[in-house]
Design a protein around this motif. Structure first.
Motif, mmCIF file in Angstrom:
data_model
loop_
_atom_site.group_PDB
_atom_site.id
_atom_site.type_symbol
_atom_site.label_atom_id
_atom_site.label_comp_id
_atom_site.label_asym_id
_atom_site.label_seq_id
_atom_site.Cartn_x
_atom_site.Cartn_y
_atom_site.Cartn_z
ATOM 1 N N ASP A 167 0.862 -1.186 0.000
ATOM 2 C CA ASP A 167 0.000 0.000 0.000
ATOM 3 C C ASP A 167 0.896 1.233 0.000
ATOM 4 O OD1 ASP A 167 -2.018 1.824 0.197
ATOM 5 O OD2 ASP A 167 -2.574 1.343 2.266
ATOM 6 N N LYS A 168 1.224 1.678 -1.206
ATOM 7 C CA LYS A 168 2.171 2.795 -1.397
ATOM 8 C C LYS A 168 3.505 2.456 -0.735
ATOM 9 C CE LYS A 168 -1.575 6.148 -1.792
ATOM 10 N NZ LYS A 168 -2.200 7.377 -1.259
ATOM 11 N N VAL A 174 4.328 -1.869 3.497
ATOM 12 C CA VAL A 174 4.318 -3.262 3.039
ATOM 13 C C VAL A 174 4.014 -4.158 4.236
ATOM 14 C CG1 VAL A 174 5.616 -5.125 1.962
ATOM 15 C CG2 VAL A 174 6.009 -2.755 1.230
ATOM 16 N N GLU A 175 3.035 -5.062 4.074
ATOM 17 C CA GLU A 175 2.645 -5.980 5.151
ATOM 18 C C GLU A 175 2.673 -7.413 4.639
ATOM 19 O OE1 GLU A 175 -1.140 -6.731 8.212
ATOM 20 O OE2 GLU A 175 -1.300 -5.283 6.574
ATOM 21 N N VAL A 176 3.173 -8.313 5.481
ATOM 22 C CA VAL A 176 3.198 -9.739 5.140
ATOM 23 C C VAL A 176 2.236 -10.469 6.068
ATOM 24 C CG1 VAL A 176 4.595 -11.829 4.952
ATOM 25 C CG2 VAL A 176 5.590 -9.608 4.363
ATOM 26 N N LYS A 177 1.264 -11.188 5.482
ATOM 27 C CA LYS A 177 0.314 -11.955 6.279
ATOM 28 C C LYS A 177 0.500 -13.440 5.989
ATOM 29 C CE LYS A 177 -3.416 -8.609 6.969
ATOM 30 N NZ LYS A 177 -4.880 -8.410 6.912
ATOM 31 N N LYS A 200 -4.536 -1.439 -3.403
ATOM 32 C CA LYS A 200 -3.329 -2.069 -2.893
ATOM 33 C C LYS A 200 -2.872 -3.165 -3.855
ATOM 34 C CE LYS A 200 -4.884 -1.444 1.897
ATOM 35 N NZ LYS A 200 -5.292 -2.154 3.140
ATOM 36 N N LYS A 201 -1.550 -3.283 -4.004
ATOM 37 C CA LYS A 201 -1.005 -4.362 -4.828
ATOM 38 C C LYS A 201 -0.834 -5.591 -3.936
ATOM 39 C CE LYS A 201 2.825 -5.818 -7.791
ATOM 40 N NZ LYS A 201 1.907 -6.482 -8.720
#
Length: 337
Positions: free
Chosen positions: A251-252, A255-258, A279-280
């Protein structure tokens, strides 16, 4: 030996060569699938006419639908094989039944490995709980047998599935079911002394079947709730085709890892699609990571936005399983099964 039989042998040899490469490099070379396609479309048309063309396109469409769990190379192989199995009166919804058998057998054999992995890792939880649930099921079935109560089995199996799911979420409940599972031999002895005829005719065999069925259901539920066989893999070692268990959300500048299980991944992706988020998302399917994905992941890692390792779902080369399915199907054809 006729041309069709020779073609089957050539395809078998090409599948063996593709299997060797798939095992070593996890790649299915295009030269093998192209050779299979060119040979099979000519021979298939010669023997089966336009049905061979129909088989080709219908199998391709089916494999695209199944491509969430099937790689691109596997899609091409099944599609290339379809024309030489276009026997008259052997189509099921325009798809040759022998191709359906081959896909089913290949997927079944491929599923055995992760099932065994989960069972080996969690058998101390799965087996005792399966004994407990088999005992509960046996008791209720005995009551139904005595009093002829209808439709109880539906409620019982619903309870079993819910119980397995709860045991994954509530540790105390899991321990409770594991301990009660050891009472199964006592329960069987009691039934033997009360009603030996019922024990011999029904209980003994049905208990074994119930334990097997419940263990299999447990493995499936374990997989759906997050115990896919996965490994940590360094970002520097990522390669095309690797399947991420993680979902990367960009998201711009954030960066988040789930790390999500199968159910949560599907739910997340559906919600994201419905919301039409900007969001990519990097989330792999049967095709795995692309070179473009890997470049982006490495760029984000170099910027300090990703951890050094990501969770990769452990996969197995699929072409050897196709060889097994192909061989069984040929035996069925020549035995006229």
């Amino acid at each position: 030996m006729d041309i069709l039989s020779i073609t089957y042998i050539i395809n078998f040899l090409l599948l063996i060569l593709a299997s060797i490469t798939d095992i070593k490099e996890r790649i299915i070379p295009h030269k093998y699938t192209i050779a299979m396609f060119l040979i099979n479309i000519v021979v298939g048309y010669y023997y089966f006419g336009f049905d061979a063309i129909i088989a080709l396109f219908s199998t391709f469409i089916l494999c695209l639908i199944l491509s969430i769990g099937m790689g691109g190379g596997d899609v091409k192989i099944f599609t290339a094989l379809a024309p030489i199995f276009a026997y008259p009166d052997s189509f099921v919804f325009y798809i040759p039944k022998y191709i359906l058998y081959m896909i089913g057998i290949s997927m079944f054999v491929a599923a055995i490995f992760p099932i065994l992995k989960i069972l080996m890792k969690y058998w101390k939880d799965i087996i005792p709980s399966a004994l407990y649930l088999a005992m509960i099921l046996g008791i209720i079935q005995y009551i139904v047998y005595l009093y002829k109560i209808p439709y109880v089995s539906v409620i019982v199996w619903a309870y079993i599935i819910i119980s397995i799911y709860i045991s994954r979420k509530v540790p105390k409940y899991k321990e409770y079911t594991k301990k009660l599972g050891f009472l199964l031999p006592v329960y069987m002895l009691i039934i033997y002394f009360i009603d030996p005829i019922y024990f011999i005719k029904h209980l003994l065999l049905s208990s074994i079947i119930y334990i097997g069925e419940i263990s299999l259901i447990s493995i499936v539920i374990y997989a759906l709730t997050g115990v896919e066989i996965s490994d940590k893999k360094s970002i520097d070692e990522l390669k095309e085709g690797d399947i991420l268990k993680d979902i990367i959300i960009i998201d711009k500048n954030n960066v988040e890892v789930k790390n999500l299980n199968i159910i949560k991944r599907i739910k997340f992706l559906i919600e994201n699609e419905i919301k039409k988020s900007n969001k990519k998302i990097i989330a792999t399917d049967g095709e795995g990571l692309s070179e473009e994905d890997i470049k982006l992941i490495k760029k984000l890692y170099n910027e300090g936005k990703l951890p050094k390792e990501l969770n990769i779902i452990k996969t197995y080369p699929f072409v050897p399983f196709v060889v097994i399915g192909y061989t069984i199907v040929l035996v069925m054809i020549y035995l006229k099964i």
